[in-house]
Design a protein around this motif. Structure first.
Motif, PDB file in Angstrom:
ATOM      1  N   PRO A 196      17.376   2.974  -3.165  1.00  0.00           N
ATOM      2  CA  PRO A 196      15.928   2.908  -3.384  1.00  0.00           C
ATOM      3  C   PRO A 196      15.607   2.656  -4.852  1.00  0.00           C
ATOM      4  O   PRO A 196      16.123   3.339  -5.742  1.00  0.00           O
ATOM      5  CB  PRO A 196      15.444   4.295  -2.944  1.00  0.00           C
ATOM      6  N   THR A 197      14.791   1.658  -5.116  1.00  0.00           N
ATOM      7  CA  THR A 197      14.403   1.357  -6.499  1.00  0.00           C
ATOM      8  C   THR A 197      12.963   1.763  -6.782  1.00  0.00           C
ATOM      9  O   THR A 197      12.511   1.651  -7.913  1.00  0.00           O
ATOM     10  CB  THR A 197      14.565  -0.153  -6.786  1.00  0.00           C
ATOM     11  N   TRP A 198      12.249   2.231  -5.770  1.00  0.00           N
ATOM     12  CA  TRP A 198      10.889   2.738  -5.949  1.00  0.00           C
ATOM     13  C   TRP A 198      10.910   4.260  -5.935  1.00  0.00           C
ATOM     14  O   TRP A 198      11.700   4.882  -5.216  1.00  0.00           O
ATOM     15  CB  TRP A 198       9.981   2.257  -4.816  1.00  0.00           C
ATOM     16  N   ASP A 199      10.029   4.860  -6.724  1.00  0.00           N
ATOM     17  CA  ASP A 199       9.872   6.315  -6.727  1.00  0.00           C
ATOM     18  C   ASP A 199       8.602   6.764  -6.023  1.00  0.00           C
ATOM     19  O   ASP A 199       8.516   7.892  -5.540  1.00  0.00           O
ATOM     20  CB  ASP A 199       9.830   6.846  -8.171  1.00  0.00           C
ATOM     21  N   LEU A 200       7.622   5.888  -5.991  1.00  0.00           N
ATOM     22  CA  LEU A 200       6.306   6.231  -5.453  1.00  0.00           C
ATOM     23  C   LEU A 200       5.719   4.972  -4.835  1.00  0.00           C
ATOM     24  O   LEU A 200       5.750   3.910  -5.463  1.00  0.00           O
ATOM     25  CB  LEU A 200       5.413   6.735  -6.588  1.00  0.00           C
ATOM     26  N   VAL A 201       5.204   5.085  -3.604  1.00  0.00           N
ATOM     27  CA  VAL A 201       4.695   3.883  -2.943  1.00  0.00           C
ATOM     28  C   VAL A 201       3.320   4.159  -2.344  1.00  0.00           C
ATOM     29  O   VAL A 201       3.052   5.219  -1.793  1.00  0.00           O
ATOM     30  CB  VAL A 201       5.683   3.379  -1.862  1.00  0.00           C
ATOM     31  N   ASP A 202       2.448   3.190  -2.497  1.00  0.00           N
ATOM     32  CA  ASP A 202       1.066   3.191  -2.015  1.00  0.00           C
ATOM     33  C   ASP A 202       1.082   2.532  -0.633  1.00  0.00           C
ATOM     34  O   ASP A 202       1.527   1.393  -0.506  1.00  0.00           O
ATOM     35  CB  ASP A 202       0.248   2.394  -3.036  1.00  0.00           C
ATOM     36  N   MET A 203       0.606   3.242   0.410  1.00  0.00           N
ATOM     37  CA  MET A 203       0.786   2.756   1.772  1.00  0.00           C
ATOM     38  C   MET A 203      -0.501   2.811   2.586  1.00  0.00           C
ATOM     39  O   MET A 203      -1.349   3.677   2.383  1.00  0.00           O
ATOM     40  CB  MET A 203       1.849   3.592   2.504  1.00  0.00           C
ATOM     41  N   GLU A 204      -0.615   1.886   3.547  1.00  0.00           N
ATOM     42  CA  GLU A 204      -1.648   1.979   4.567  1.00  0.00           C
ATOM     43  C   GLU A 204      -1.184   2.965   5.639  1.00  0.00           C
ATOM     44  O   GLU A 204       0.005   3.275   5.761  1.00  0.00           O
ATOM     45  CB  GLU A 204      -1.925   0.600   5.166  1.00  0.00           C
ATOM     46  N   THR A 205      -2.137   3.432   6.456  1.00  0.00           N
ATOM     47  CA  THR A 205      -1.853   4.560   7.343  1.00  0.00           C
ATOM     48  C   THR A 205      -0.772   4.269   8.367  1.00  0.00           C
ATOM     49  O   THR A 205       0.158   5.076   8.537  1.00  0.00           O
ATOM     50  CB  THR A 205      -3.134   4.999   8.064  1.00  0.00           C
ATOM     51  N   ASN A 206      -0.863   3.147   9.082  1.00  0.00           N
ATOM     52  CA  ASN A 206       0.155   2.901  10.117  1.00  0.00           C
ATOM     53  C   ASN A 206       1.539   2.733   9.506  1.00  0.00           C
ATOM     54  O   ASN A 206       2.540   3.153  10.094  1.00  0.00           O
ATOM     55  CB  ASN A 206      -0.214   1.692  10.984  1.00  0.00           C
ATOM     56  N   ASP A 207       1.617   2.172   8.289  1.00  0.00           N
ATOM     57  CA  ASP A 207       2.912   2.070   7.610  1.00  0.00           C
ATOM     58  C   ASP A 207       3.432   3.448   7.223  1.00  0.00           C
ATOM     59  O   ASP A 207       4.635   3.721   7.321  1.00  0.00           O
ATOM     60  CB  ASP A 207       2.790   1.196   6.359  1.00  0.00           C
ATOM     61  N   ALA A 208       2.531   4.335   6.776  1.00  0.00           N
ATOM     62  CA  ALA A 208       2.943   5.686   6.398  1.00  0.00           C
ATOM     63  C   ALA A 208       3.471   6.447   7.612  1.00  0.00           C
ATOM     64  O   ALA A 208       4.474   7.179   7.520  1.00  0.00           O
ATOM     65  CB  ALA A 208       1.773   6.437   5.764  1.00  0.00           C
ATOM     66  N   ILE A 209       2.826   6.291   8.753  1.00  0.00           N
ATOM     67  CA  ILE A 209       3.275   6.962   9.979  1.00  0.00           C
ATOM     68  C   ILE A 209       4.640   6.434  10.405  1.00  0.00           C
ATOM     69  O   ILE A 209       5.578   7.207  10.683  1.00  0.00           O
ATOM     70  CB  ILE A 209       2.243   6.771  11.105  1.00  0.00           C
ATOM     71  N   ASN A 210       4.778   5.112  10.459  1.00  0.00           N
ATOM     72  CA  ASN A 210       6.044   4.522  10.894  1.00  0.00           C
ATOM     73  C   ASN A 210       7.170   4.806   9.908  1.00  0.00           C
ATOM     74  O   ASN A 210       8.312   5.060  10.323  1.00  0.00           O
ATOM     75  CB  ASN A 210       5.883   3.012  11.079  1.00  0.00           C
ATOM     76  N   ASP A 219       2.057  -6.427  -0.670  1.00  0.00           N
ATOM     77  CA  ASP A 219       1.000  -6.605   0.315  1.00  0.00           C
ATOM     78  C   ASP A 219       1.186  -5.702   1.523  1.00  0.00           C
ATOM     79  O   ASP A 219       0.664  -5.967   2.606  1.00  0.00           O
ATOM     80  CB  ASP A 219       0.940  -8.068   0.775  1.00  0.00           C
ATOM     81  N   GLY A 220       1.926  -4.600   1.348  1.00  0.00           N
ATOM     82  CA  GLY A 220       2.135  -3.651   2.426  1.00  0.00           C
ATOM     83  C   GLY A 220       3.339  -4.014   3.277  1.00  0.00           C
ATOM     84  O   GLY A 220       4.125  -4.907   2.957  1.00  0.00           O
ATOM     85  N   GLY A 221       3.499  -3.288   4.382  1.00  0.00           N
ATOM     86  CA  GLY A 221       4.645  -3.504   5.257  1.00  0.00           C
ATOM     87  C   GLY A 221       5.835  -2.654   4.853  1.00  0.00           C
ATOM     88  O   GLY A 221       5.855  -2.042   3.786  1.00  0.00           O
ATOM     89  N   LEU A 222       6.839  -2.618   5.720  1.00  0.00           N
ATOM     90  CA  LEU A 222       7.995  -1.735   5.521  1.00  0.00           C
ATOM     91  C   LEU A 222       9.292  -2.488   5.251  1.00  0.00           C
ATOM     92  O   LEU A 222      10.339  -1.872   5.099  1.00  0.00           O
ATOM     93  CB  LEU A 222       8.185  -0.845   6.756  1.00  0.00           C
ATOM     94  N   ALA A 223       9.245  -3.802   5.192  1.00  0.00           N
ATOM     95  CA  ALA A 223      10.481  -4.585   5.088  1.00  0.00           C
ATOM     96  C   ALA A 223      11.317  -4.195   3.865  1.00  0.00           C
ATOM     97  O   ALA A 223      12.537  -3.998   3.972  1.00  0.00           O
ATOM     98  CB  ALA A 223      10.152  -6.072   5.051  1.00  0.00           C
ATOM     99  N   LYS A 224      10.671  -4.060   2.696  1.00  0.00           N
ATOM    100  CA  LYS A 224      11.427  -3.732   1.486  1.00  0.00           C
ATOM    101  C   LYS A 224      11.971  -2.314   1.533  1.00  0.00           C
ATOM    102  O   LYS A 224      13.105  -2.055   1.098  1.00  0.00           O
ATOM    103  CB  LYS A 224      10.559  -3.946   0.247  1.00  0.00           C
ATOM    104  N   LEU A 225      11.171  -1.378   2.051  1.00  0.00           N
ATOM    105  CA  LEU A 225      11.664  -0.003   2.188  1.00  0.00           C
ATOM    106  C   LEU A 225      12.855   0.050   3.142  1.00  0.00           C
ATOM    107  O   LEU A 225      13.833   0.758   2.892  1.00  0.00           O
ATOM    108  CB  LEU A 225      10.545   0.909   2.701  1.00  0.00           C
TER     109      LEU A 225
END
Length: 352
Positions: free
Chosen positions: A82-96, A67-73
């Motif tokens: 890191p267990t993800w290779d590719l992540v789908d992000m909303e804009t403010n999460d991508a910037i942060n 559901d978005g957010g940066l906690a898992k990253l």
């Protein structure tokens, strides 16, 4: 969804263009671990991008939704695992995430020519996957005189019944101000002040007792289908899929839509980072973007994609002129700077 729509087109321009940009050496048959917001968008991405990429390279995809957010990253970065290779992000999460070093820098040269990308659709660490919109939709069987404006969403007297809303202040506060008479171009100027934030929460108070909160995008059309709400905030693509694929009697109200880009990014230290970047280059070609719009009503962030989309389909997209009259682009910088403070107040407000 019609089975004929699910077949990737062999020899598509997307495949030809994308792989003309990539090394000619044979790809390893890796499995990319991808996290998305799930639902209809993930299904569309699978058919427009994942399957053709697998057919060309042998690379498969393992998907999960969030559901978005940066906690898992952030947890992966702290654990150096890191267990993800590719992540789908909303804009403010991508910037942060870029500012915090959670996702890798991307070289725009991997995309080929970039002059036709829409303004703001390329960031240092991410590439826009599509343009999506937060709208509201209603069940056409529930109203004789249908709602037509964002103010109608807040009008319980004229349109009684429960409202579905994402459990987040983002878009909710913008809607509240627009419903309270603030012009779209003034929303963030007002919201940047304490009085503006107070005004937005005061407007939300007027419908608080009638709100049914949802977390995952797939819940919005389901709440409408179950009759739990008479109208709901939703992602436009989820409603479009419910109408066209599931034949639901829903209609979108575009007035006050809050639109944004969604982004592909590669977590720092991802095990298959190179392959993930090759996928991003593949999916960011004009025909590939146009192919996504065949499966879900999200708009391409490249101008060269528009002529490749059927005219009838263009009318379903957030950027269609008729839908875009009173649209508001989300201010990602505002949310990147203020999300934590506003979310704390929002969480407190929920319990009051």
């Amino acid at each position: 969804m019609n089975a004929s729509r699910l077949k990737p087109r062999p020899g598509s321009i997307a495949t030809a263009l994308a792989f003309a940009l990539l090394p000619t050496a044979a790809f390893a048959a890796d499995t990319l671990s991808v996290v998305t917001f799930g639902g209809a968008y993930e299904t569309a991405a699978e058919n427009a991008w994942f399957k053709p990429f697998t057919a060309k390279t042998g690379t498969s995809f393992s998907t999960e939704s969030y559901d978005g957010g940066l906690a898992k990253l952030q947890a992966m970065e702290q654990a150096r695992n890191p267990t993800w290779d590719l992540v789908d992000m909303e804009t403010n999460d991508a910037i942060n995430a870029c500012d915090e070093g959670l996702i890798e820098k991307l070289d725009p040269k991997m995309l080929g020519k970039t002059g036709d990308f829409l303004p703001g659709s390329l960031l240092d660490c991410s590439v826009a996957a599509m343009v999506w919109s937060t709208v509201y939709a209603y069940d056409t069987t529930r109203f004789k005189a249908p709602p037509t404006t964002i103010a109608d969403f807040f009008d319980l007297a004229k349109f009684p019944g429960k409202r579905g809303m994402r459990k987040s202040p983002k878009a909710a506060l913008e809607w509240a101000l627009m419903a309270d008479g603030v012009a779209p171009h003034d929303v963030y100027k007002v919201l940047a002040t304490p009085d503006g934030v107070n005004r937005a929460f005061k407007k939300l108070d007027t419908i608080k007792s009638s709100i049914v909160w949802w977390d995952a995008g797939s819940q919005a059309p389901q709440l409408l289908a179950d009759g739990a709400v008479v109208m709901t905030q939703a992602y436009n693509g989820r409603i479009d899929a419910a109408v066209h694929d599931d034949k639901k009697p829903f209609r979108i109200v575009w007035d006050g839509q809050v639109y944004d880009y969604e982004w592909w990014a590669v977590p720092t230290g991802a095990k298959h980072a190179d392959q993930a970047k090759k996928f991003i280059a593949f999916s960011a070609q004009p025909q590939a973007y146009a192919d996504l719009s065949r499966y879900i009503a999200y708009a391409p962030p490249r101008k060269d994609s528009i002529p490749l989309i059927d005219k009838a389909r263009l009318a379903d997209l957030p950027t269609a002129p008729a839908n875009f009259k009173h649209a508001l682009q989300i201010d990602a910088t505002f949310w990147a700077d203020n999300a934590d403070a506003i979310d704390k107040r929002f969480q407190t407000w929920l319990t009051q």
